[in-house]
Design a protein around this motif. Structure first.
Motif, PDB file in Angstrom:
ATOM      1  N   UNK A  92     -10.120  17.843  13.011  1.00 40.44           N
ATOM      2  CA  UNK A  92      -9.672  16.610  12.390  1.00 40.44           C
ATOM      3  C   UNK A  92      -9.218  16.851  10.961  1.00 40.44           C
ATOM      4  N   UNK A  93     -10.111  16.695  10.002  1.00 41.33           N
ATOM      5  CA  UNK A  93      -9.714  16.758   8.592  1.00 41.33           C
ATOM      6  C   UNK A  93      -9.544  18.178   8.086  1.00 41.33           C
ATOM      7  N   UNK A  94     -10.436  19.078   8.514  1.00 44.05           N
ATOM      8  CA  UNK A  94     -10.364  20.445   8.016  1.00 44.05           C
ATOM      9  C   UNK A  94     -10.450  21.426   9.164  1.00 44.05           C
ATOM     10  N   UNK A  95      -9.426  22.212   9.289  1.00 47.44           N
ATOM     11  CA  UNK A  95      -9.400  23.349  10.201  1.00 47.44           C
ATOM     12  C   UNK A  95      -8.403  24.319   9.598  1.00 47.44           C
ATOM     13  N   UNK A  96      -8.525  25.583   9.946  1.00 45.95           N
ATOM     14  CA  UNK A  96      -7.661  26.591   9.348  1.00 45.95           C
ATOM     15  C   UNK A  96      -7.381  27.685  10.378  1.00 45.95           C
ATOM     16  N   UNK A  97      -6.356  28.454  10.112  1.00 46.05           N
ATOM     17  CA  UNK A  97      -6.027  29.634  10.920  1.00 46.05           C
ATOM     18  C   UNK A  97      -5.900  29.323  12.412  1.00 46.05           C
ATOM     19  N   UNK A  98      -5.275  28.206  12.759  1.00 41.81           N
ATOM     20  CA  UNK A  98      -5.077  27.877  14.165  1.00 41.81           C
ATOM     21  C   UNK A  98      -4.064  28.845  14.766  1.00 41.81           C
ATOM     22  N   UNK A  99      -4.506  29.579  15.773  1.00 39.87           N
ATOM     23  CA  UNK A  99      -3.650  30.509  16.501  1.00 39.87           C
ATOM     24  C   UNK A  99      -3.682  30.111  17.968  1.00 39.87           C
ATOM     25  N   UNK A 100      -2.511  30.038  18.580  1.00 35.24           N
ATOM     26  CA  UNK A 100      -2.400  29.595  19.966  1.00 35.24           C
ATOM     27  C   UNK A 100      -1.679  30.678  20.755  1.00 35.24           C
ATOM     28  N   UNK A 101      -2.310  31.115  21.851  1.00 35.08           N
ATOM     29  CA  UNK A 101      -1.635  32.094  22.715  1.00 35.08           C
ATOM     30  C   UNK A 101      -1.667  31.609  24.161  1.00 35.08           C
TER      31      UNK A 101
END
Length: 149
Positions: free
Chosen positions: A67-76
């Motif tokens: 939601x408010x804070x997330x980081x380094x989202x990587x999708x494979x």
């Protein structure tokens, strides 16, 4: 080729593809408006990666919130990785799509639930023949009531 069409498995793949596309869009553009996700996943999945202390605290399943804070989202093709904040302690997780049990976006009352098949863990050869229990859906829309405060 078996004598039946495996609709349950086809639906699972399509729904996981939908989650992948949503996460790719979030990766590229961020979460729009009030959108946010509750994602429950199987922490015992062999490809799930999480800190030992999280695995000890959540030995079978875990629900995370993007939601408010997330980081380094990587999708494979097989899953996604993300860094989330757990009590001011950032931790990186990797969640395979086939470990996801529920994916909910309460801002638009959208939810998916993936039913597990008991035989999946017992015999990987069963992947060639995904027979569904009679009358039991392999995937369904999840009720949002359990996520409301």
């Amino acid at each position: 080729m078996s004598g039946t069409i495996d609709y349950g498995n086809l639906m699972h793949r399509a729904m996981r593809g939908l989650i992948q596309e949503v996460l790719k869009d979030v990766r590229a553009n961020g979460l729009p408006g009030a959108h946010h996700f509750f994602i429950t996943f199987d922490t015992t999945h062999p490809d799930a990666q999480l800190a030992d202390w999280l695995k000890e605290r959540y030995p079978t399943e875990m629900t995370v919130v993007m939601q408010h804070w997330y980081d380094n989202l990587e999708v494979n093709e097989d899953g996604f990785g993300v860094t989330l904040n757990f009590g001011d302690a950032p931790e990186t997780l990797y969640v395979p799509y086939d470990a996801i049990q529920t994916f909910v976006d309460p801002s638009v009352e959208f939810g998916l639930r993936f039913e597990t098949q008991e035989s999946d863990d017992e015999d990987d050869a069963d992947d060639d023949d995904h027979a569904l229990p009679e009358g039991k859906p392999d995937a369904e829309v999840v009720s949002l009531d359990s996520f409301r405060k």
